[in-house]
Write a protein that holds these residues in place. Structure first.
Motif, PDB file in Angstrom:
ATOM      1  N   TYR A 104      15.976  -4.939 -32.689  1.00 18.19           N
ATOM      2  CA  TYR A 104      15.728  -6.379 -32.556  1.00 18.19           C
ATOM      3  C   TYR A 104      15.344  -6.954 -33.912  1.00 18.19           C
ATOM      4  O   TYR A 104      14.503  -6.393 -34.615  1.00 18.19           O
ATOM      5  N   PHE A 105      15.976  -8.081 -34.273  1.00 15.87           N
ATOM      6  CA  PHE A 105      15.621  -8.812 -35.479  1.00 15.87           C
ATOM      7  C   PHE A 105      14.914 -10.108 -35.084  1.00 15.87           C
ATOM      8  O   PHE A 105      15.433 -10.866 -34.253  1.00 15.87           O
ATOM      9  N   TYR A 106      13.752 -10.349 -35.678  1.00 13.96           N
ATOM     10  CA  TYR A 106      13.062 -11.623 -35.505  1.00 13.96           C
ATOM     11  C   TYR A 106      12.909 -12.277 -36.869  1.00 13.96           C
ATOM     12  O   TYR A 106      12.284 -11.706 -37.782  1.00 13.96           O
ATOM     13  N   ALA A 107      13.496 -13.449 -37.021  1.00 10.58           N
ATOM     14  CA  ALA A 107      13.448 -14.157 -38.300  1.00 10.58           C
ATOM     15  C   ALA A 107      13.633 -15.640 -38.062  1.00 10.58           C
ATOM     16  O   ALA A 107      14.302 -16.048 -37.103  1.00 10.58           O
ATOM     17  N   GLY A 109      13.859 -19.726 -40.331  1.00 12.64           N
ATOM     18  CA  GLY A 109      14.101 -20.361 -41.619  1.00 12.64           C
ATOM     19  C   GLY A 109      15.200 -19.671 -42.406  1.00 12.64           C
ATOM     20  O   GLY A 109      16.181 -19.182 -41.844  1.00 12.64           O
ATOM     21  N   PHE A 110      15.029 -19.609 -43.749  1.00 13.53           N
ATOM     22  CA  PHE A 110      16.031 -18.969 -44.597  1.00 13.53           C
ATOM     23  C   PHE A 110      16.135 -17.474 -44.321  1.00 13.53           C
ATOM     24  O   PHE A 110      17.183 -16.870 -44.536  1.00 13.53           O
ATOM     25  N   SER A 111      15.052 -16.864 -43.859  1.00 12.16           N
ATOM     26  CA  SER A 111      15.094 -15.434 -43.537  1.00 12.16           C
ATOM     27  C   SER A 111      16.134 -15.152 -42.462  1.00 12.16           C
ATOM     28  O   SER A 111      16.741 -14.081 -42.425  1.00 12.16           O
ATOM     29  N   LYS A 112      16.369 -16.145 -41.609  1.00  4.21           N
ATOM     30  CA  LYS A 112      17.333 -15.974 -40.520  1.00  4.21           C
ATOM     31  C   LYS A 112      18.746 -15.788 -41.060  1.00  4.21           C
ATOM     32  O   LYS A 112      19.523 -14.987 -40.529  1.00  4.21           O
ATOM     33  N   TYR A 113      19.075 -16.485 -42.140  1.00  2.00           N
ATOM     34  CA  TYR A 113      20.427 -16.385 -42.696  1.00  2.00           C
ATOM     35  C   TYR A 113      20.623 -15.051 -43.416  1.00  2.00           C
ATOM     36  O   TYR A 113      21.718 -14.469 -43.379  1.00  2.00           O
ATOM     37  N   ALA A 114      19.570 -14.553 -44.049  1.00  2.00           N
ATOM     38  CA  ALA A 114      19.650 -13.221 -44.646  1.00  2.00           C
ATOM     39  C   ALA A 114      19.790 -12.174 -43.543  1.00  2.00           C
ATOM     40  O   ALA A 114      20.557 -11.211 -43.672  1.00  2.00           O
ATOM     41  N   ALA A 115      19.069 -12.382 -42.446  1.00  2.00           N
ATOM     42  CA  ALA A 115      19.124 -11.442 -41.322  1.00  2.00           C
ATOM     43  C   ALA A 115      20.497 -11.430 -40.665  1.00  2.00           C
ATOM     44  O   ALA A 115      20.910 -10.402 -40.105  1.00  2.00           O
ATOM     45  N   GLU A 116      21.217 -12.530 -40.723  1.00  2.16           N
ATOM     46  CA  GLU A 116      22.566 -12.568 -40.146  1.00  2.16           C
ATOM     47  C   GLU A 116      23.502 -11.609 -40.882  1.00  2.16           C
ATOM     48  O   GLU A 116      24.336 -10.944 -40.258  1.00  2.16           O
ATOM     49  N   TYR A 117      23.360 -11.549 -42.207  1.00  2.00           N
ATOM     50  CA  TYR A 117      24.155 -10.582 -42.965  1.00  2.00           C
ATOM     51  C   TYR A 117      23.766  -9.157 -42.577  1.00  2.00           C
ATOM     52  O   TYR A 117      24.630  -8.292 -42.384  1.00  2.00           O
ATOM     53  N   GLU A 119      22.445  -8.171 -39.803  1.00  2.00           N
ATOM     54  CA  GLU A 119      22.954  -7.945 -38.443  1.00  2.00           C
ATOM     55  C   GLU A 119      24.409  -7.483 -38.500  1.00  2.00           C
ATOM     56  O   GLU A 119      24.803  -6.513 -37.823  1.00  2.00           O
ATOM     57  N   TYR A 120      25.219  -8.165 -39.289  1.00  2.00           N
ATOM     58  CA  TYR A 120      26.636  -7.821 -39.444  1.00  2.00           C
ATOM     59  C   TYR A 120      26.784  -6.411 -39.994  1.00  2.00           C
ATOM     60  O   TYR A 120      27.578  -5.599 -39.491  1.00  2.00           O
ATOM     61  N   LEU A 121      25.997  -6.077 -41.026  1.00  2.00           N
ATOM     62  CA  LEU A 121      26.082  -4.782 -41.682  1.00  2.00           C
ATOM     63  C   LEU A 121      25.730  -3.645 -40.728  1.00  2.00           C
ATOM     64  O   LEU A 121      26.434  -2.632 -40.652  1.00  2.00           O
ATOM     65  N   TYR A 122      24.646  -3.809 -39.990  1.00  2.00           N
ATOM     66  CA  TYR A 122      24.204  -2.744 -39.087  1.00  2.00           C
ATOM     67  C   TYR A 122      25.114  -2.642 -37.855  1.00  2.00           C
ATOM     68  O   TYR A 122      25.343  -1.532 -37.356  1.00  2.00           O
ATOM     69  N   THR A 123      25.637  -3.761 -37.407  1.00  2.00           N
ATOM     70  CA  THR A 123      26.568  -3.722 -36.282  1.00  2.00           C
ATOM     71  C   THR A 123      27.832  -2.955 -36.651  1.00  2.00           C
ATOM     72  O   THR A 123      28.361  -2.173 -35.854  1.00  2.00           O
ATOM     73  N   ILE A 128      23.174  -1.099 -32.131  1.00  2.00           N
ATOM     74  CA  ILE A 128      23.099  -2.206 -31.170  1.00  2.00           C
ATOM     75  C   ILE A 128      22.029  -3.174 -31.654  1.00  2.00           C
ATOM     76  O   ILE A 128      20.838  -2.838 -31.698  1.00  2.00           O
ATOM     77  N   ILE A 129      22.461  -4.371 -32.054  1.00  2.00           N
ATOM     78  CA  ILE A 129      21.554  -5.355 -32.636  1.00  2.00           C
ATOM     79  C   ILE A 129      21.369  -6.532 -31.672  1.00  2.00           C
ATOM     80  O   ILE A 129      22.342  -7.096 -31.181  1.00  2.00           O
ATOM     81  N   ILE A 130      20.117  -6.875 -31.424  1.00  2.00           N
ATOM     82  CA  ILE A 130      19.796  -8.083 -30.662  1.00  2.00           C
ATOM     83  C   ILE A 130      19.046  -9.009 -31.610  1.00  2.00           C
ATOM     84  O   ILE A 130      17.982  -8.655 -32.132  1.00  2.00           O
ATOM     85  N   PHE A 131      19.632 -10.176 -31.842  1.00  2.00           N
ATOM     86  CA  PHE A 131      19.056 -11.098 -32.816  1.00  2.00           C
ATOM     87  C   PHE A 131      18.947 -12.493 -32.193  1.00  2.00           C
ATOM     88  O   PHE A 131      19.864 -13.305 -32.306  1.00  2.00           O
ATOM     89  N   PRO A 132      17.844 -12.800 -31.517  1.00  2.00           N
ATOM     90  CA  PRO A 132      17.656 -14.144 -30.954  1.00  2.00           C
ATOM     91  C   PRO A 132      17.471 -15.170 -32.064  1.00  2.00           C
ATOM     92  O   PRO A 132      16.582 -15.029 -32.901  1.00  2.00           O
TER      93      PRO A 132
END
Length: 239
Positions: A104-107, A109-117, A119-123, A128-132
């Motif tokens: 699970y990723f919790y982020a 603001g701008f941290s959310k956009y870094a976390a999206e990358y 998420e893509y990398l780990y997927t 199995i990534i859950i990113f609300p």
């Protein structure tokens, strides 16, 4: 504090201990007691914490005139983030990743956009990534977390009230999962609530009220963790 920080600069642990009228063993025991792995990590965190707080209190300078200086600090922040990474923490996280948990990723603001990358990398690497990504999703997602899962919280300040409330709910659950936070090096609430904390160095930057703080160090940590996991799997197969 800045004055004391200048005294620490380029001083060995033996010199600092002597200035405090204690033995190096006593001083090192103190450093470890307050949460640092050693003197090197302690001196680095003190230096960057004071530098960041000093920069915030000073009048903003023209970014165009200071680009060369900022580039130097930008690279230095990434270098320091990588240098102080705790191998023990990375290994423990790799051991958990090897159990193929939900991540699970919790982020916000701008941290959310870094976390999206991330998420893509780990997927791409079969996790199995859950990113609300919004408030309602974050409010509901934690209910499905099991004790074998891993939660990553990305928050530079480490003081986001919503994320803190979510962590409090998780820690009160019998299905409490492993919590890994990535925050700034300062002592903060989310860091202190985490099972493992990896910290980053970066200079907070706003241009015309727009937050332009770099999140490259956050991405670097998550990439290095993944590379470490590959090495862990390779070593495990070789045994």
């Amino acid at each position: 504090m800045k004055h004391n920080n200048n005294k620490l600069k380029n001083k060995s642990i033996r010199q600092v201990a002597a200035a405090c009228f204690v033995s190096t063993t006593t001083f090192l025991r103190f450093v470890r007691k307050i949460g640092f792995s050693g003197y090197s990590e302690f001196s680095t965190v003190i230096k960057y914490t004071v530098l960041n707080s000093t920069e915030k209190s000073e009048t903003a300078v023209n970014f165009v005139e200071k680009q060369e200086q900022y580039r130097n600090e930008y690279l230095k922040n990434i270098e320091e983030t990588v240098r102080v990474l705790d191998n023990r923490k990375l290994l423990e996280i790799c051991q958990q990743l090897d159990k193929q948990p939900k991540i699970y990723f919790y982020a916000k603001g701008f941290s959310k956009y870094a976390a999206e990358y991330v998420e893509y990398l780990y997927t791409l690497n079969n996790f199995i990534i859950i990113f609300p990504k919004n408030y309602e999703q974050r409010k509901l997602a934690y209910r499905n977390i099991s004790k074998n899962d891993i939660i990553f919280v990305f928050d530079y300040a480490g003081e986001d009230s919503e994320l803190i409330q979510i962590i409090q709910r998780l820690k009160s659950s019998t299905q409490y999962a492993s919590l890994v936070s990535i925050t700034g090096a300062n002592n903060n609430t989310i860091q202190n609530m985490s099972d493992e904390n990896l910290y980053i160095f970066t200079d907070e930057l706003k241009i015309d009220t727009v937050d332009m703080t770099s999140h490259v160090s956050l991405i670097a940590i998550m990439e290095l963790l993944l590379y470490q996991y590959f090495e862990y799997k390779k070593d495990k197969l070789g045994k």
